[in-house]
Design an enzyme around this catalytic site. Sequence first.
Site, PDB file in Angstrom:
ATOM      1  CB  THR A  71       2.395 -22.716  16.685  1.00 21.26           C
ATOM      2  OG1 THR A  71       3.133 -22.161  17.762  1.00 21.26           O
ATOM      3  CG2 THR A  71       2.991 -22.270  15.369  1.00 21.26           C
ATOM      4  CG  ASN A 150       3.664 -14.557  24.919  1.00 21.21           C
ATOM      5  OD1 ASN A 150       2.870 -13.850  24.293  1.00 21.21           O
ATOM      6  ND2 ASN A 150       4.906 -14.714  24.524  1.00 21.21           N
ATOM      7  CD  GLN A 179       1.472 -18.208  28.456  1.00 14.50           C
ATOM      8  OE1 GLN A 179       1.316 -18.665  29.600  1.00 14.50           O
ATOM      9  NE2 GLN A 179       2.475 -18.595  27.677  1.00 14.50           N
ATOM     10  CB  SER A 197      -0.107 -25.262  23.738  1.00 12.65           C
ATOM     11  OG  SER A 197       0.216 -24.855  22.452  1.00 12.65           O
ATOM     12  CG  HIS A 199       3.592 -27.284  25.808  1.00  5.34           C
ATOM     13  ND1 HIS A 199       4.589 -26.425  26.195  1.00  5.34           N
ATOM     14  CD2 HIS A 199       3.106 -26.790  24.643  1.00  5.34           C
ATOM     15  CE1 HIS A 199       4.712 -25.463  25.287  1.00  5.34           C
ATOM     16  NE2 HIS A 199       3.823 -25.669  24.341  1.00  5.34           N
ATOM     17  CB  CYS A 321      16.488 -11.380  16.671  1.00  2.26           C
ATOM     18  SG  CYS A 321      17.597 -12.371  17.663  1.00  2.26           S
TER      19      CYS A 321
HETATM   20  N1  PMP Z   1       0.515 -18.114  21.976  1.00  2.00           N
HETATM   21  C1  PMP Z   1       1.009 -17.770  23.172  1.00  2.00           C
HETATM   22  C2  PMP Z   1       0.398 -16.611  23.901  1.00  2.00           C
HETATM   23  C3  PMP Z   1       2.070 -18.494  23.717  1.00  2.00           C
HETATM   24  O1  PMP Z   1       2.559 -18.132  24.913  1.00  2.00           O
HETATM   25  C4  PMP Z   1       2.611 -19.562  22.987  1.00  2.00           C
HETATM   26  C5  PMP Z   1       3.796 -20.344  23.534  1.00  2.00           C
HETATM   27  N2  PMP Z   1       4.857 -19.565  23.960  1.00  2.00           N
HETATM   28  C6  PMP Z   1       2.052 -19.895  21.757  1.00  2.00           C
HETATM   29  C7  PMP Z   1       0.999 -19.143  21.283  1.00  2.00           C
HETATM   30  C8  PMP Z   1       2.573 -21.034  20.936  1.00  2.00           C
HETATM   31  O2  PMP Z   1       2.409 -22.230  21.594  1.00  2.00           O
HETATM   32  P1  PMP Z   1       3.109 -23.573  21.021  1.00  2.00           P
HETATM   33  O3  PMP Z   1       4.576 -23.267  20.948  1.00  2.00           O
HETATM   34  O4  PMP Z   1       2.782 -24.594  22.040  1.00  2.00           O
HETATM   35  O5  PMP Z   1       2.511 -23.854  19.701  1.00  2.00           O
END
Ligand code: PMP
Length: 376
Positions: A71, A150, A179, A197, A199, A321
């Site tokens: 993000t 994602n 992803q 990310s 995690h 939403c």
């Molecule tokens: N981009 C994609 C394609 C994601 O799947 C995600 C997490 N769902 C994010 C960005 C954001 O990652 P984070 O919440 O770890 O900042």
Amino acid sequence: MIFFDNASTTLPAPEVLKAYTETAQNDYGNPSSTHAFGREANRLLETARHSLAEDFGVAKTHRVVFLSGATEANNFFLRGVAMRYQNRGKRILTSNVEHPSVRNVCQELEKEGFEVVYLPVNAKGFVEPKTLEEAMDSKTILVSIMAVNNETGAISPMEEMAKIVHRYPKAYFHVDATQAVGKENIPWQDIDAFSFSGHKIHGLKGTGALLLRSSIMPSPLHIGGGQEGGLRSGTVDVPGAVSLALAVHIAHRKRQENFAHVKAIHDELWNYLSQNPEVRLNSTLEGSPYILNFSLLHKKASVVVEALSHDGIYVSSVSACSSKGEPISYVLEAMGKSEGDARNSIRLSFDASSTLEEAKIFEQTFQTILERTVNR
Ligand code: PMP
């Protein structure tokens, strides 16, 4: 429990946790300090930085900025490039299926006077290179397209897209690779900047990186002590950086082995779901096997997801939403799916620890839940 929600987050690997804890306990120096303790922390930080760049094969061309996750990386790069290079042009291209951390930044930039084009995706969920080619022009300064979606796992043709963007010397090609890292074979070298990310690849929450071509100088989001080459001020999280480099290293080393393992689980569920008259598949076989998305034809997805959760099976339904305040997937809408399908999708997402046995348990439980759930 059965955790089929690995696209949302993953279990931290024990080695990664250990590396984090050991660094946090033993090398807690501030890497900006000039004494020996600080210098040792800085050495660990630079080793992690180099290892990360090497693992992506971009050590000679790109720099690594450690930050809190995809993000922040997406926000920083999009806004930073827009601010720094707006005198070259104020046009940005992206797709209409990006994660909110790209999509919503683009919407903000529009309010600030940038022209943003949201390129349509095809029925499989990715932007055709021809669509990008037709939209490019000399005012375009930035193209941001995700590598793997994602929600659906749709894969964008990165190599072709990079070639198209690079015909325009003023435009940078940014990829949200969250992803894709450790999963897909991506031509990282061809991409000007990419975000991810920790995690999502068995690293820790709050860790992430942006790798960007060394010549690009986005305006920073955070102003302060000038850490990370002035691109991201704030005392650097050295244990986080060390853990991230290790998570990436493991993910790259095991990429092919994990891919084959996950593909077998994906294929089992694909076969089951494609024969189930209650279900319509939204993912395609060309997409990432890590993500399998389908819609329920007669039941409410939120009810089924809750029932699965009650039985210890964790999957995801789309939660963005709509203007009416009811969840609807803008990704599925963009792919031309019906409103009913876009409101009632379920995403299964796997990792190397998922098993065929879990897939079979899912099938049985899902079947039972469908039989006892009323139609919507
Ligand atoms: N981009 C994609 C394609 C994601 O799947 C995600 C997490 N769902 C994010 C960005 C954001 O990652 P984070 O919440 O770890 O900042």
